[in-house]
Design an enzyme around this catalytic site. Structure first.
Site, short mmCIF file in Angstrom:
data_model
loop_
_atom_site.label_atom_id
_atom_site.label_comp_id
_atom_site.label_asym_id
_atom_site.label_seq_id
_atom_site.Cartn_x
_atom_site.Cartn_y
_atom_site.Cartn_z
N LYS A 126 53.45 133.81 28.79
CA LYS A 126 53.05 132.42 28.52
C LYS A 126 52.06 132.34 27.36
CE LYS A 126 49.61 130.18 30.94
NZ LYS A 126 48.67 129.40 30.13
N ASN A 127 50.99 133.13 27.44
CA ASN A 127 49.91 132.94 26.47
C ASN A 127 50.26 133.48 25.08
OD1 ASN A 127 48.47 131.48 28.27
ND2 ASN A 127 47.16 133.17 28.94
N ARG B 190 46.30 123.52 27.28
CA ARG B 190 45.18 124.11 26.56
C ARG B 190 45.61 124.54 25.15
NH1 ARG B 190 40.11 123.70 26.59
NH2 ARG B 190 39.10 125.39 25.50
N CYS C 34 43.40 124.17 32.47
CA CYS C 34 42.70 124.35 33.74
C CYS C 34 41.21 124.06 33.59
CB CYS C 34 42.88 125.78 34.24
SG CYS C 34 44.59 126.26 34.48
N ARG D 62 34.73 124.28 28.49
CA ARG D 62 35.63 125.14 27.71
C ARG D 62 35.49 124.77 26.24
NH1 ARG D 62 41.44 126.19 30.46
NH2 ARG D 62 41.42 127.83 28.89
N PRO D 63 34.35 125.19 25.62
CA PRO D 63 34.10 124.78 24.23
C PRO D 63 35.08 125.44 23.27
CG PRO D 63 32.48 126.40 24.95
CD PRO D 63 33.30 126.07 26.16
N ILE D 64 35.25 124.80 22.08
CA ILE D 64 36.04 125.45 21.02
C ILE D 64 35.20 125.58 19.74
CG2 ILE D 64 38.32 124.82 21.95
CD1 ILE D 64 38.44 122.66 19.68
N ASP D 65 33.87 125.74 19.95
CA ASP D 65 32.97 125.83 18.79
C ASP D 65 33.28 127.03 17.90
OD1 ASP D 65 31.91 127.09 21.29
OD2 ASP D 65 30.48 127.95 19.88
N GLN D 66 33.78 128.13 18.47
CA GLN D 66 34.06 129.32 17.66
C GLN D 66 35.30 129.12 16.79
OE1 GLN D 66 31.83 132.03 17.51
NE2 GLN D 66 30.69 130.48 18.64
N ASP E 238 42.37 136.11 34.27
CA ASP E 238 43.55 135.39 34.77
C ASP E 238 44.18 136.06 35.99
OD1 ASP E 238 43.09 133.53 32.82
OD2 ASP E 238 44.68 134.21 31.48
N ARG F 29 53.31 125.40 35.59
CA ARG F 29 52.90 125.46 34.18
C ARG F 29 53.06 126.88 33.64
NH1 ARG F 29 47.18 124.52 33.43
NH2 ARG F 29 47.81 125.47 31.48
C1 EPZ Z 1 42.79 131.97 26.94
O1 EPZ Z 1 41.98 130.78 27.03
C2 EPZ Z 1 43.86 131.80 27.98
N1 EPZ Z 1 44.63 130.61 27.68
C3 EPZ Z 1 43.26 131.72 29.38
O2 EPZ Z 1 44.34 131.78 30.31
C4 EPZ Z 1 42.35 132.92 29.63
O3 EPZ Z 1 41.65 132.74 30.85
C5 EPZ Z 1 41.35 133.11 28.50
O4 EPZ Z 1 42.03 133.14 27.21
C6 EPZ Z 1 40.55 134.41 28.61
O5 EPZ Z 1 41.43 135.51 28.63
C7 EPZ Z 1 45.57 130.63 26.76
O6 EPZ Z 1 45.83 131.65 26.13
C8 EPZ Z 1 46.32 129.38 26.51
P1 EPZ Z 1 38.68 132.13 25.38
P2 EPZ Z 1 40.94 130.45 25.89
O7 EPZ Z 1 38.51 131.35 24.13
O8 EPZ Z 1 41.49 130.91 24.58
C9 EPZ Z 1 34.01 130.96 25.63
C10 EPZ Z 1 45.73 131.08 32.04
O9 EPZ Z 1 45.52 131.00 33.27
N2 EPZ Z 1 34.28 130.25 24.36
O10 EPZ Z 1 39.04 133.57 25.28
O11 EPZ Z 1 40.57 129.02 26.03
C11 EPZ Z 1 34.71 130.29 26.81
O12 EPZ Z 1 33.95 129.23 27.33
C12 EPZ Z 1 44.66 130.61 31.09
O13 EPZ Z 1 46.79 131.48 31.54
C13 EPZ Z 1 33.23 129.67 23.68
O14 EPZ Z 1 32.07 129.70 24.11
O15 EPZ Z 1 39.73 131.38 26.32
C14 EPZ Z 1 34.89 131.46 27.74
O16 EPZ Z 1 33.69 131.66 28.45
C15 EPZ Z 1 43.52 130.00 31.80
N3 EPZ Z 1 33.50 129.04 22.50
C16 EPZ Z 1 35.11 132.65 26.80
O17 EPZ Z 1 34.60 132.24 25.53
C17 EPZ Z 1 34.75 128.99 21.98
O18 EPZ Z 1 34.93 128.42 20.89
C18 EPZ Z 1 36.55 133.09 26.61
O19 EPZ Z 1 37.35 131.98 26.24
C19 EPZ Z 1 35.82 129.59 22.68
C20 EPZ Z 1 35.56 130.22 23.87
#
Ligand code: EPZ
Length: 430
Positions: free
Chosen positions: A22-23, A93, A117, A122-126, A307, A399
């Site tokens: 999926k991802n 997402r 979810c 769930r910030p996207i600041d990075q 996950d 999903r």
């Molecule tokens: C991906 O989400 C996956 N989703 C998630 O899977 C998975 O839990 C996650 O990666 C971690 O492996 C998809 O691929 C669509 P991250 P993502 O950015 O990209 C923090 C599932 O069940 N963060 O790696 O949104 C964030 O808050 C889903 O299949 C920031 O602070 O996750 C978290 O604590 C659920 N700022 C950590 O980083 C940012 O800009 C990791 O998040 C981005 C993230």
């Protein structure tokens, strides 16, 4: 309303075929926006998140043709629109990948904030930090993220991620493949789907090095051309069925996997007394003895995946002894615990830590899936439980899991889909 009804306590025997990841799929499909020509994408999972992202591309003007059950041809050559419809984007997402892909293709993007979810913030600041470093202006307003490359084209640069983020790593990669010059992502995520996206883009003519390590270098190229690519098997779907066998007992060959991607899960199952044999592209999972406790902390790859946290919690609930589970990625990923308690589980949560006291037997109950992986964990708990478990809100599960009921029934589980009239409508009528 659709629910799953499970009569627990039946061991599983046979074979389960794992679908595409999926991802990886939800990033590779929007990546087709960067390609000038037809992308034939194989091993696509049939799940609602994939349908949503394909629908978004079609709304933008892409030509999407189904070749067979797991293969689509996507041609984005004629897309001229960089504004993503709000309703569709909010469902998933992964709609955030459209920001990077559209910025890379057109130098501008208008994308609503993503859904997905609920694990707390769930910030996207990075992601945004990366786009800004590459020369984009990014503003949020009117329910949209508006991003525009100041010079009309993204500029290669060095981006250090403050936190290891899968989404930011892949999004910056998407914005960088057609950028001017070299982009270097430091402290990058190393998940298998990060490598898969890089392999897809390279197979279409991109120049990406180091995916799978914490430094990824992307040399911008002028154009990507079409081709054929097959998505990797889903690590988390495979891990979920491994946990299902651990919960229910029995012996199942889980096929179409990359055993290397499963090592972090295999290691913990072995500690718990589950037998796992690795084959070339399969794992044989057998559980004959009672489960024993262990401690687990979720971490970015190659650590134990967040996950898989709810699914492993389901089996720790019936493992002898006290286990400590630490969530190392998300702030709030234990919302499902109340549902487990209805089944007799003994779990105490304090912030990111769950202490699980194994019980001899869970008992069936009426519960609700609160998100995708929590829903899968409830199925696992239902397979292990004595009596009948009814799981509501299964759209969350669908999903991300292709044919979960058929796959489990095929190995002897007693799981049925039951569709009842919508309770809300019934109440109105009554
Ligand atoms: C991906 O989400 C996956 N989703 C998630 O899977 C998975 O839990 C996650 O990666 C971690 O492996 C998809 O691929 C669509 P991250 P993502 O950015 O990209 C923090 C599932 O069940 N963060 O790696 O949104 C964030 O808050 C889903 O299949 C920031 O602070 O996750 C978290 O604590 C659920 N700022 C950590 O980083 C940012 O800009 C990791 O998040 C981005 C993230």
């Amino acid at each position: 309303m659709t629910k799953y009804v499970i009569h627990g306590g039946k061991p599983l025997f046979g074979e389960i075929e794992i679908s595409g990841a999926k991802n990886a799929a939800v990033a590779i499909i929007p990546a087709a926006l960067l390609v000038d020509g037809v992308c034939r994408i194989e091993n696509i999972p049939q799940i609602s998140d994939v349908t949503s992202i394909l629908n978004i591309l079609q709304e933008l003007g892409a030509d999407v043709r189904t070749v067979n059950r797991t293969t689509v041809d996507v041609d984005c050559s004629h897309v001229r629109n960089a504004k993503v419809p709000e309703e569709l984007a909010r469902k998933i997402r992964a709609s955030y990948y459209l920001i990077g892909a559209l910025l890379g293709r057109f130098g501008c993007a208008e994308v609503p904030p993503p859904g997905g979810c609920d694990f707390g913030g769930r910030p996207i600041d990075q992601h945004i930090k990366g786009f800004v470093a590459m020369g984009a202006d990014v503003e949020v307003g009117g329910g949209y993220i508006h991003a525009k490359a100041k010079s009309g084209r993204m500029q290669g640069t060095q981006v250090y991620l403050d936190i290891v983020s899968v989404g930011a790593t892949m999004n910056i990669m998407l914005a960088a493949v057609l950028a001017e010059g070299m982009t270097i992502i430091e402290n990058a995520a190393k998940e298998p789907h990060v490598v898969d996206l890089a392999n897809f883009l390279n197979s279409m003519g991109a120049d990406i090095m180091g995916a799978g390590t914490d430094v990824i270098k992307i040399r911008g190229v002028a154009r990507l051309t079409g081709g054929t690519y097959s998505i990797i098997p889903d690590q988390i779907e495979a891990g979920t069925y491994m946990a299902a066998v651990a919960a229910a007992g029995g012996e199942v060959l889980i096929r179409n996997v990359i055993p290397k991607h499963l090592e972090c899960i295999t290691a913990k199952l072995l500690e718990m007394g589950v037998e796992v044999e690795e084959r070339d592209d399969a794992v044989l999972v057998r559980r004959c003895a009672p489960l024993t406790r262990t401690n687990i902390k979720t971490l970015p790859y190659p650590g134990f995946p967040t996950d898989m946290q709810p699914q492993i919690a389901a089996i720790l609930c019936i493992a002898a002894g006290t286990s400590v589970l630490t969530e190392g990625v998300w702030d709030n990923r234990y919302r499902y615990v109340d549902e487990f308690r209805r089944m007799g589980a003994q779990v105490q949560v304090d912030g990111k830590i769950a202490v699980i006291e194994g019980v001899k037997q869970l008992t069936g109950a009426r519960i609700r899936a609160c998100d995708l992986r929590a829903g899968a964990a409830m199925v696992i708990a239902g397979l292990a439980a004595h009596g009948v478990t009814e799981i509501g809100c299964v759209h969350h599960i669908e999903r991300g899991y292709e044919d979960i009921v058929r796959k489990l029934s095929g190995v002897g589980a007693d799981v049925r889909v039951v569709v009842t009239p919508d309770e809300e409508k019934q109440a109105q009528v009554g």
